[in-house]
Design a protein around this motif. Sequence first.
Motif, PDB file in Angstrom:
ATOM      1  N   ARG A  27       7.808  10.569  44.641  1.00 47.13           N
ATOM      2  CA  ARG A  27       6.484  10.457  44.033  1.00 47.13           C
ATOM      3  C   ARG A  27       6.027  11.854  43.649  1.00 47.13           C
ATOM      4  NH1 ARG A  27       2.816   5.916  46.825  1.00 47.13           N
ATOM      5  NH2 ARG A  27       2.180   5.856  44.650  1.00 47.13           N
ATOM      6  N   ASN A  28       5.993  12.124  42.363  1.00 52.59           N
ATOM      7  CA  ASN A  28       5.633  13.462  41.888  1.00 52.59           C
ATOM      8  C   ASN A  28       4.125  13.722  41.985  1.00 52.59           C
ATOM      9  OD1 ASN A  28       8.286  14.271  41.223  1.00 52.59           O
ATOM     10  ND2 ASN A  28       8.194  13.065  39.342  1.00 52.59           N
ATOM     11  N   GLY A  29       3.318  12.731  41.652  1.00 52.00           N
ATOM     12  CA  GLY A  29       1.868  12.935  41.665  1.00 52.00           C
ATOM     13  C   GLY A  29       1.255  12.630  43.005  1.00 52.00           C
ATOM     14  N   ALA A  30       1.743  13.271  44.074  1.00 55.19           N
ATOM     15  CA  ALA A  30       1.261  13.026  45.436  1.00 55.19           C
ATOM     16  C   ALA A  30       0.591  14.273  45.971  1.00 55.19           C
ATOM     17  CB  ALA A  30       2.408  12.612  46.347  1.00 55.19           C
ATOM     18  N   ALA A  31      -0.467  14.080  46.717  1.00 54.96           N
ATOM     19  CA  ALA A  31      -1.199  15.179  47.353  1.00 54.96           C
ATOM     20  C   ALA A  31      -1.410  14.851  48.818  1.00 54.96           C
ATOM     21  CB  ALA A  31      -2.540  15.411  46.657  1.00 54.96           C
ATOM     22  N   GLY A  32      -1.651  15.895  49.626  1.00 57.47           N
ATOM     23  CA  GLY A  32      -1.926  15.735  51.047  1.00 57.47           C
ATOM     24  C   GLY A  32      -3.151  16.515  51.447  1.00 57.47           C
ATOM     25  N   ILE A  33      -3.945  15.949  52.350  1.00 56.14           N
ATOM     26  CA  ILE A  33      -5.194  16.581  52.777  1.00 56.14           C
ATOM     27  C   ILE A  33      -5.214  16.661  54.291  1.00 56.14           C
ATOM     28  CG2 ILE A  33      -7.713  16.484  52.706  1.00 56.14           C
ATOM     29  CD1 ILE A  33      -7.548  14.805  50.223  1.00 56.14           C
ATOM     30  N   ASP A  34      -5.512  17.834  54.811  1.00 53.20           N
ATOM     31  CA  ASP A  34      -5.779  18.020  56.234  1.00 53.20           C
ATOM     32  C   ASP A  34      -7.290  18.138  56.401  1.00 53.20           C
ATOM     33  OD1 ASP A  34      -4.588  18.747  59.023  1.00 53.20           O
ATOM     34  OD2 ASP A  34      -6.157  20.237  58.655  1.00 53.20           O
ATOM     35  N   LEU A  35      -7.870  17.189  57.106  1.00 56.20           N
ATOM     36  CA  LEU A  35      -9.324  17.071  57.187  1.00 56.20           C
ATOM     37  C   LEU A  35      -9.884  17.858  58.360  1.00 56.20           C
ATOM     38  CD1 LEU A  35      -9.533  13.245  56.551  1.00 56.20           C
ATOM     39  CD2 LEU A  35      -9.902  15.053  54.887  1.00 56.20           C
ATOM     40  N   GLY A  36     -11.128  18.271  58.217  1.00 56.46           N
ATOM     41  CA  GLY A  36     -11.847  18.957  59.277  1.00 56.46           C
ATOM     42  C   GLY A  36     -13.334  18.693  59.166  1.00 56.46           C
ATOM     43  N   LEU A  81      -4.080  11.262  53.632  1.00 59.88           N
ATOM     44  CA  LEU A  81      -4.983  12.009  54.491  1.00 59.88           C
ATOM     45  C   LEU A  81      -4.940  11.429  55.889  1.00 59.88           C
ATOM     46  CD1 LEU A  81      -8.630  10.952  53.709  1.00 59.88           C
ATOM     47  CD2 LEU A  81      -6.734   9.981  52.484  1.00 59.88           C
ATOM     48  N   GLU A  82      -5.186  12.293  56.872  1.00 59.71           N
ATOM     49  CA  GLU A  82      -5.144  11.874  58.265  1.00 59.71           C
ATOM     50  C   GLU A  82      -6.436  11.153  58.642  1.00 59.71           C
ATOM     51  OE1 GLU A  82      -2.676  14.895  60.916  1.00 59.71           O
ATOM     52  OE2 GLU A  82      -4.274  15.903  59.820  1.00 59.71           O
ATOM     53  N   SER A  83      -6.288  10.196  59.558  1.00 63.30           N
ATOM     54  CA  SER A  83      -7.463   9.495  60.079  1.00 63.30           C
ATOM     55  C   SER A  83      -8.024  10.279  61.256  1.00 63.30           C
ATOM     56  CB  SER A  83      -7.072   8.078  60.510  1.00 63.30           C
ATOM     57  OG  SER A  83      -6.030   8.118  61.466  1.00 63.30           O
ATOM     58  N   THR A  84      -8.675  11.393  60.966  1.00 64.94           N
ATOM     59  CA  THR A  84      -9.196  12.312  61.977  1.00 64.94           C
ATOM     60  C   THR A  84     -10.648  11.966  62.277  1.00 64.94           C
ATOM     61  OG1 THR A  84      -7.751  14.014  61.068  1.00 64.94           O
ATOM     62  CG2 THR A  84      -9.469  14.731  62.588  1.00 64.94           C
ATOM     63  N   GLY A  85     -10.896  11.347  63.430  1.00 68.09           N
ATOM     64  CA  GLY A  85     -12.257  11.013  63.822  1.00 68.09           C
ATOM     65  C   GLY A  85     -12.968  10.207  62.753  1.00 68.09           C
ATOM     66  N   ASP A 120      -3.868  24.491  59.748  1.00 69.68           N
ATOM     67  CA  ASP A 120      -4.409  23.545  58.786  1.00 69.68           C
ATOM     68  C   ASP A 120      -3.711  23.677  57.432  1.00 69.68           C
ATOM     69  OD1 ASP A 120      -6.108  22.699  60.741  1.00 69.68           O
ATOM     70  OD2 ASP A 120      -7.783  23.952  60.092  1.00 69.68           O
ATOM     71  N   ARG A 121      -3.439  24.901  57.029  1.00 70.26           N
ATOM     72  CA  ARG A 121      -2.785  25.122  55.733  1.00 70.26           C
ATOM     73  C   ARG A 121      -1.377  24.543  55.722  1.00 70.26           C
ATOM     74  NH1 ARG A 121       0.320  29.182  53.348  1.00 70.26           N
ATOM     75  NH2 ARG A 121      -0.083  29.497  51.126  1.00 70.26           N
ATOM     76  N   VAL A 122      -0.650  24.705  56.819  1.00 68.54           N
ATOM     77  CA  VAL A 122       0.699  24.152  56.893  1.00 68.54           C
ATOM     78  C   VAL A 122       0.652  22.635  57.002  1.00 68.54           C
ATOM     79  CG1 VAL A 122       2.806  24.103  58.292  1.00 68.54           C
ATOM     80  CG2 VAL A 122       1.639  26.269  57.871  1.00 68.54           C
ATOM     81  N   ASP A 123      -0.343  22.099  57.702  1.00 69.05           N
ATOM     82  CA  ASP A 123      -0.448  20.653  57.871  1.00 69.05           C
ATOM     83  C   ASP A 123      -0.618  19.940  56.532  1.00 69.05           C
ATOM     84  OD1 ASP A 123      -0.035  20.531  60.528  1.00 69.05           O
ATOM     85  OD2 ASP A 123      -2.130  20.320  61.109  1.00 69.05           O
ATOM     86  N   CYS A 124      -1.479  20.459  55.676  1.00 66.57           N
ATOM     87  CA  CYS A 124      -1.690  19.789  54.388  1.00 66.57           C
ATOM     88  C   CYS A 124      -0.415  19.833  53.543  1.00 66.57           C
ATOM     89  CB  CYS A 124      -2.875  20.397  53.647  1.00 66.57           C
ATOM     90  SG  CYS A 124      -2.587  22.047  52.960  1.00 66.57           S
ATOM     91  N   LYS A 125       0.346  20.921  53.622  1.00 63.44           N
ATOM     92  CA  LYS A 125       1.625  21.001  52.903  1.00 63.44           C
ATOM     93  C   LYS A 125       2.629  19.999  53.473  1.00 63.44           C
ATOM     94  CE  LYS A 125       3.201  25.155  52.447  1.00 63.44           C
ATOM     95  NZ  LYS A 125       3.557  26.550  52.841  1.00 63.44           N
ATOM     96  N   TRP A 126       2.630  19.867  54.782  1.00 65.41           N
ATOM     97  CA  TRP A 126       3.551  18.934  55.419  1.00 65.41           C
ATOM     98  C   TRP A 126       3.200  17.488  55.054  1.00 65.41           C
ATOM     99  CZ3 TRP A 126       8.153  19.084  57.223  1.00 65.41           C
ATOM    100  CH2 TRP A 126       8.632  18.109  58.102  1.00 65.41           C
TER     101      TRP A 126
END
Length: 467
Positions: A27-36, A81-85, A120-126
Motif C-alpha cells: 500500500r503506497n498511500g499509507a501513513a502512520g500516526i503516533d498519538l499523544g 493510528l494507535e488506540s491510545t487512551g 515517538d518519532r520512531v513509532d510513527c515510522k514503524w
Amino acid sequence: MKKLKAQDYLLKSVDCDEDAGGLPVVRNGAAGIDLGSEIHWVCAPRVDGAGREVARFGATTPELERMAAWLKERKVETVALESTGVYWIAPHEVLERHGFELVLVNTRELGRVPGRKKTDRVDCKWIQRLHSCGLLMGSFRPGEAVCMLRTLVRDRSTLVAEAADWLRRMQKSLDQMNVRVHRAVSDIDGLTGMAIMRAIVQGERDARQLAKLRNWRCHKSEEEIAEQLSGHWREDHLFSLRQALKMYDSIQERIGEYEREILKKLTEMETEQSRGQDVPKLNNTKKGKEIKSRGEEPMRQALYRISGVDLTTIDAISVGTVQVVMSEYGPDLSRFATEKQFVSHLTLAPNKPMSGGKAVTKKKRRGTASTRVAAALRMAALSMSRSQTALGAYYRQIARRIGGDVAVFATARKLATLIYRLLRWGQPYIDQGAQAYEMQYQARRIATLTATAQQLGYELTPKPCPA
C-alpha cells in the motif's frame, strides 16, 4: 516531559529516506500516526514519492485540520493510528470526516515487536512501515451514526447503574428502621414497593394503610404485607430515605430524556425499506404483552426500522438486549465474513490453547463493545434455565452434562449465532419447542451408542417397556 511552547506546534518536516528492507510494500498511500496528549507524530510518503517524511502536529482542532491537509497533499488514502487512551478519538473523527480510510490498531500488538528504539518519532515510522506492508489489523469501529447512538446508550446504562445504587441506599434506610419492604414485595422498585416508599416519605406510618397500597397482582395478602411494614421510624433514617428517593427520581427523569434522544437518533437511522412500517406481532403473545407493559414497544418499533428484522422474535432476546447489540455493532454485520468471526469478536468462542499436551492459561481478550454485548447475551442466556423452548432445553442439557457456567456461555454463543443469521442473512428464528429438541438429542445419543457398540462387536437391543 519538556513543556512545549506555542511555536513548537508548527509543522516541522524531517526527511527520512532510510527504509527498512526485506518487507514488500503493498500500500503506497499509507501513513502512520503516533498519538499523544499534546503532540501527534505523523509519518507519510513524500510528495515526490522518494522515501518518507515525519511531521508533528498539535492536539488542537486547527492542528488536526492541518494534519488532514498535509496528508491529502501527499495523496494518503489510508491511515493507521494507535488506540491510545482517549487521545485517538478526536484525530479519528477529524480524519474520518475528511474521507480517509482509518485503521485503529491495538497498542499491545505494536508494543511486543522488539529490535527498535522507543521514541515517538520512531513509532510513527514503524506504524507507517507495518501498515504499508499490510501487517496491521484494525479494531472494529462502526459508522458515525452508530457511534453517536452508542454514546447515548452507554451513558443511559451508567444512569441505570446509578439509579440501582440509590435504590440500594433506600433499602438500607428501610432495613435500619426494620421496615422490611423487600420482604413484603419481590421488587421494591415495582408498583407496590415504590407506592409504599412514597407514602412513608409523605408521612404515613400505619402498616395497615401502607399495605392497602398493594397492587392487585401481588401474591401476598394485605395482612402479610402489613406484618413486614412496622418500624421504629427514626428521623435520621427517614431523612436519608427522603433524599435517596429524590436522587432516584431525578435520575429517572434523566433516563427518560436519554430514551427520548435515543428514539430520535433511531428515527434518523431508519432505512428506506422499513420507514413507516410496523413490526409484526410476536408469536409469543406473553412476551409481547410484557414488552408493552414495560413501555418498550416504541423502542422495539424503532429498532425494527433501522434493521428491517425483529430480533425480539428470538427467545430470551429482550428489547434492551437488542438495543445493546445495535448500539455496539449496528445493523450491518458484513464486516464479519462468517458467524464464527462474529462470535469470536464477542469473546464467546471456546478457546483452550495447548502446549506440550497441556492446557495453557491465557488471558481473555477484552474489548468494550464485545464485553457489553457478551454480558447482555449471558444475562439473556441465564433467563433460559426454566424456559419451555428449544433454547431452554439446550441450556438444561448442557447444564446437566458440564455445569451451569458452561451452559450460560454455550447458550450465549448460540444466541450470538442466531442474531448474526437474522441480521446478516435474514434467516428467521423458529422455536421447535423443548420436547422436539429433547427427542432430537435422544436420537443423536442412540445413534452414537449404536455406532460405538458396532465398533466393539456388540448390538444394541431396546429394552421392552413394562406393561
